[in-house]
Design a protein around this motif. Structure first.
Motif, PDB file in Angstrom:
ATOM      1  N   UNK A  59      -6.438   4.534  14.878  1.00  0.00           N
ATOM      2  CA  UNK A  59      -7.535   3.808  15.532  1.00  0.00           C
ATOM      3  C   UNK A  59      -8.528   3.309  14.485  1.00  0.00           C
ATOM      4  N   UNK A  60      -8.777   4.129  13.459  1.00  0.00           N
ATOM      5  CA  UNK A  60      -9.650   3.705  12.379  1.00  0.00           C
ATOM      6  C   UNK A  60      -9.089   2.502  11.639  1.00  0.00           C
ATOM      7  N   UNK A  61      -7.783   2.517  11.375  1.00  0.00           N
ATOM      8  CA  UNK A  61      -7.136   1.374  10.719  1.00  0.00           C
ATOM      9  C   UNK A  61      -7.292   0.102  11.564  1.00  0.00           C
ATOM     10  N   UNK A  62      -7.083   0.239  12.864  1.00  0.00           N
ATOM     11  CA  UNK A  62      -7.175  -0.919  13.755  1.00  0.00           C
ATOM     12  C   UNK A  62      -8.597  -1.447  13.845  1.00  0.00           C
TER      13      UNK A  62
ATOM     14  N   UNK B 277       4.182   8.960  10.559  1.00  0.00           N
ATOM     15  CA  UNK B 277       4.815   8.185  11.625  1.00  0.00           C
ATOM     16  C   UNK B 277       5.970   7.390  11.038  1.00  0.00           C
ATOM     17  N   UNK B 278       6.859   6.888  11.894  1.00  0.00           N
ATOM     18  CA  UNK B 278       8.019   6.133  11.425  1.00  0.00           C
ATOM     19  C   UNK B 278       7.582   4.798  10.837  1.00  0.00           C
ATOM     20  N   UNK B 279       8.478   4.147  10.072  1.00  0.00           N
ATOM     21  CA  UNK B 279       8.121   2.863   9.455  1.00  0.00           C
ATOM     22  C   UNK B 279       7.808   1.814  10.510  1.00  0.00           C
ATOM     23  N   UNK B 280       8.622   1.770  11.576  1.00  0.00           N
ATOM     24  CA  UNK B 280       8.378   0.768  12.628  1.00  0.00           C
ATOM     25  C   UNK B 280       7.016   0.984  13.261  1.00  0.00           C
ATOM     26  N   UNK B 281       6.730   2.219  13.644  1.00  0.00           N
ATOM     27  CA  UNK B 281       5.438   2.504  14.262  1.00  0.00           C
ATOM     28  C   UNK B 281       4.305   2.363  13.255  1.00  0.00           C
ATOM     29  N   UNK B 282       4.580   2.720  12.005  1.00  0.00           N
ATOM     30  CA  UNK B 282       3.562   2.570  10.975  1.00  0.00           C
ATOM     31  C   UNK B 282       3.170   1.120  10.772  1.00  0.00           C
ATOM     32  N   UNK B 283       4.172   0.224  10.756  1.00  0.00           N
ATOM     33  CA  UNK B 283       3.883  -1.207  10.578  1.00  0.00           C
ATOM     34  C   UNK B 283       3.173  -1.788  11.798  1.00  0.00           C
ATOM     35  N   UNK B 284       3.599  -1.369  12.990  1.00  0.00           N
ATOM     36  CA  UNK B 284       3.012  -1.920  14.208  1.00  0.00           C
ATOM     37  C   UNK B 284       1.600  -1.398  14.450  1.00  0.00           C
ATOM     38  N   UNK B 285       1.389  -0.109  14.202  1.00  0.00           N
ATOM     39  CA  UNK B 285       0.078   0.485  14.459  1.00  0.00           C
ATOM     40  C   UNK B 285      -0.843   0.425  13.242  1.00  0.00           C
TER      41      UNK B 285
END
Length: 422
Positions: free
Chosen positions: A303-306, A241-249
């Motif tokens: 989802x696992x990370x969250x 995933x992109x850096x922005x989405x990676x950081x947010x998710x």
């Protein structure tokens, strides 16, 4: 202006936001560090280890000398060091050898972070009030909301101004510890327990329950930081995933769930059995690491990370509260020893994850299997590294079961009654 203990509590809340800034800003820049300074995964792991290893040393020193020096002087000094370290993070890599500059900056702000960590919990615990467990969980929730704030604002900054101006970001964050350091010059600070009221360290260390609590604090720190420190890089490099989405998710949503868990317990903890909540959280942590590292679908992996954020939410503050219930006269020494154990976990957990990741991607057998399964060496390395951290919540599960059985029979220093019902 009249300064009350309420303002002291608020300053402590902000102190944990400072702690979140120094622990979570650098991981957001790891990919940039890799590209600009050509750092390997093991070098990044060493930066994490250096941060929490330094905090560990400071914790050990603070246990012995913080009461003598005074809470106020220590807290003001801690915030100044955090500010200096953050400024150095942006400046030093471009003035001296980049990796040496990063290491020196990390050491500076880690000294401040260690002092903040070891003192804030006993300060809040000493403030007059009844429900210490809920107060402690609410306090630690501000670390999570601080992490959310750091990830969101830093991600927006990098997106708007570009990666080339990342050096300004740590300098801007340095304003926060400077401002809160001024607050600690003014707010009232509760007096530590009198020497004769404290439980001697030897008695604490002689208690089997406390020894298990120390091991569990180590594993709590390792379980929390292994995901928090690596989730951004894992999302971008292993999940694509992109850096922005990676950081947010990744780290942002992790922090949101962790904050929700701690805030919930902080508000309604009186109605919940602490031991049962710790057991549920540790089992959920095992499941979340499995999901994050083994799921082929990026959505399920994230989802696992969250969910890991929710799972670890109560482990650290819950163990502090549990120990405070068992040893009400533990004081700064008890909180300091537990903070030392937690920082050992914070150091070795992410370091082991990085070490295993690099070892896996350098294994010819694993690389060949990864290619057959459609993964790059880095992707399989990061997945296996993250999976290795599942060991920590498994140990916590066993520790909780053992502590519950032992508390029925062991006579605790400073407390003789059975485990209180919630």
């Amino acid at each position: 202006m009249v300064h009350t203990f309420k303002r002291t509590i608020h300053a402590c809340y902000r102190g944990y936001i400072v702690q979140a800034a120094i622990n979570n800003l650098a991981p957001l820049l790891f990919v940039i560090f890799q590209q600009q300074f050509e750092l390997s995964l093991s070098m990044i792991g060493n930066l994490i280890f250096l941060n929490f290893g330094t905090q560990l040393v400071v914790d050990a020193i603070a246990v012995k000398f913080a009461d003598k020096i005074g809470y106020r002087k220590c807290m003001v000094t801690a915030h100044i060091l955090c500010a200096v370290g953050l400024v150095a993070l942006g400046i030093l890599p471009n003035v001296i050898t980049p990796y040496a500059g990063l290491c020196l900056a990390v050491i500076l702000y880690a000294i401040g972070g260690g002092l903040i960590e070891v003192l804030i919990s006993p300060i809040v615990d000493a403030v007059p009030g009844d429900d210490k467990a809920s107060a402690m969980s609410l306090l630690h929730s501000f670390y999570c909301w601080g992490q959310v704030l750091v990830v969101l604002l830093s991600t927006v900054f990098l997106q708007v101004f570009g990666h080339g101006l990342w050096i300004i970001l740590p300098v801007l964050w340095a304003v926060l510890p400077l401002a809160n350091g001024l607050s600690f010059l003014k707010v009232p600070i509760p007096t530590p327990a009198e020497e004769h009221e404290k439980i001697p360290i030897k008695k604490l260390l002689a208690s089997k329950i406390f020894m298990i609590a120390m091991i569990m604090m180590l594993c709590a720190g390792a379980a929390e930081l292994s995901m928090a420190q690596w989730s951004s890089l894992f999302a971008e490099r292993a999940l694509g995933v992109s850096k922005v989405m990676g950081d947010l998710l990744g780290p942002c949503l992790f922090a949101v769930f962790m904050g929700l868990g701690r805030t919930f317990y902080g508000l309604w903890g009186k109605r919940i059995n602490l031991t049962g909540a710790l057991l549920v959280c540790s089992v959920l942590c095992v499941a979340s690491y499995l999901l994050a590292s083994l799921a082929n679908n990026p959505v399920f992996a994230l989802m696992g990370c969250s969910l890991c954020g929710l799972a670890v939410s109560l482990l650290w503050p819950g163990m502090l509260s549990y120990s405070s219930e068992c040893y009400p006269g533990g004081g700064t020494a008890m909180f300091g020893i537990l903070a030392i154990c937690g920082d050992i976990g914070c150091s070795i957990g992410p370091w082991i994850t990085g070490f295993v990741s690099e070892g896996a991607q350098n294994s010819p057998a694993l690389v060949a299997q990864a290619a057959a399964d459609g993964f790059t060496p880095e992707q399989i390395g990061l997945r296996i590294g993250l999976l290795s951290a599942i060991l920590f919540p498994i140990i916590i599960v066993g520790g909780i079961i053992a502590m519950k059985r032992m508390r029925k029979t062991e006579k605790l220093p400073g407390r003789v009654e059975a485990e209180p019902e919630r």
